[in-house]
Scaffold this active site. Structure first.
Site, PDB file in Angstrom:
ATOM      1  N   CYS A  38       0.843  -1.209   0.000  1.00  0.00           N
ATOM      2  CA  CYS A  38       0.000   0.000   0.000  1.00  0.00           C
ATOM      3  C   CYS A  38       0.875   1.253   0.000  1.00  0.00           C
ATOM      4  CB  CYS A  38      -0.925   0.013   1.212  1.00  0.00           C
ATOM      5  SG  CYS A  38      -1.991  -1.423   1.322  1.00  0.00           S
TER       6      CYS A  38
HETATM    7  C1  BEZ Z   1       0.594  -4.638   1.815  1.00  0.00           C
HETATM    8  O1  BEZ Z   1       0.063  -3.579   1.498  1.00  0.00           O
HETATM    9  O2  BEZ Z   1       1.784  -4.790   1.767  1.00  0.00           O
HETATM   10  C2  BEZ Z   1      -0.240  -5.802   2.261  1.00  0.00           C
HETATM   11  C3  BEZ Z   1      -1.429  -5.581   2.933  1.00  0.00           C
HETATM   12  C4  BEZ Z   1      -2.159  -6.671   3.352  1.00  0.00           C
HETATM   13  C5  BEZ Z   1      -1.722  -7.952   3.077  1.00  0.00           C
HETATM   14  C6  BEZ Z   1      -0.541  -8.160   2.374  1.00  0.00           C
HETATM   15  C7  BEZ Z   1       0.208  -7.070   1.957  1.00  0.00           C
END
Ligand code: BEZ
Length: 213
Positions: free
Chosen positions: A46
């Protein structure tokens, strides 16, 4: 609520965001819009996604498109996390992020897929036209970051095909030849497409992109 489908009106809402309280339809005004959710603040994928979107501001502006993000974290968390995004992605986040703690907006847009994750939003994308209608939906799982070049490519196609009687073929990019919409007869195509067209089959006719000089 029922699944949102292409052509449906994008549901309106009022939400708390990092840029204050926003009424979605008022904020969109006459622009196109992208509403996209991400699973959570302080997560690696994210962080790269929101940094990338902020670096594409000029590209979205060129397409008269406003961008708004969403997760179910609170406002204080969003605001603090933005500092990390700015630092690690060398950018300045300049679009609103909805703090959807009560899951009101994620519910309206069906962004929580309980069999994937019961609490957090998946990576939903809604492209909304200047008529407030949903033009495109894409859903990615949490583990796969989005390709925002593809999002720009799709917006180019959506905006082109809204105003010209063409569709865009596989792997089309802005500037490539287009296909003439099946609803246009070859007789009418002669006047509608002054740059000419190539008829490979009666139903497969290629023409240079009509909105380019
Ligand atoms: C991420 O944004 O890195 C992420 C968020 C939830 C699960 C896996 C990755």
């Amino acid at each position: 609520m029922a699944t949102l489908r292409l052509g449906d009106e994008a549901p309106n809402f009022t939400a708390q965001t990092t840029e204050g309280e926003i009424n979605f339809h008022e904020w969109l005004g006459n622009s196109w819009g992208v509403l996209f959710s991400h699973p959570a603040d302080y997560t690696p994928v994210c962080t790269t996604e929101l940094g990338t979107v902020s670096k594409y501001t000029e590209e979205f502006n060129k397409r008269n498109t406003k961008v708004m993000a969403l997760s179910v974290d609170g406002l204080a968390s969003h605001k603090d996390w933005i500092k990390d995004i700015n630092e690690t992605q060398a950018t300045t986040v300049n679009f609103p992020i909805i703090a959807d703690e009560d899951r009101k907006v994620s519910g309206l847009y069906d962004m929580i897929h309980p069999n994937a994750d019961s609490k957090h939003t998946v990576r939903s994308v809604f492209v909304i036209g200047d008529d407030k209608k949903i033009k495109l939906t894409i859903t990615y799982p949490a583990s796969t970051g989005r390709n925002f070049d593809e999002l720009l490519r799709v917006i180019d196609s959506l905006q082109l095909t809204q105003y010209h009687s063409v569709a865009t073929p596989a792997n089309w990019n802005n500037g490539d030849d287009c296909v003439i919409a099946p609803s246009i007869s070859s007789e009418d195509a002669k006047t509608k497409f002054p740059k000419g067209f190539k008829e490979l089959k009666p139903y497969l006719r290629m023409t240079p992109q009509p909105n380019l000089n």
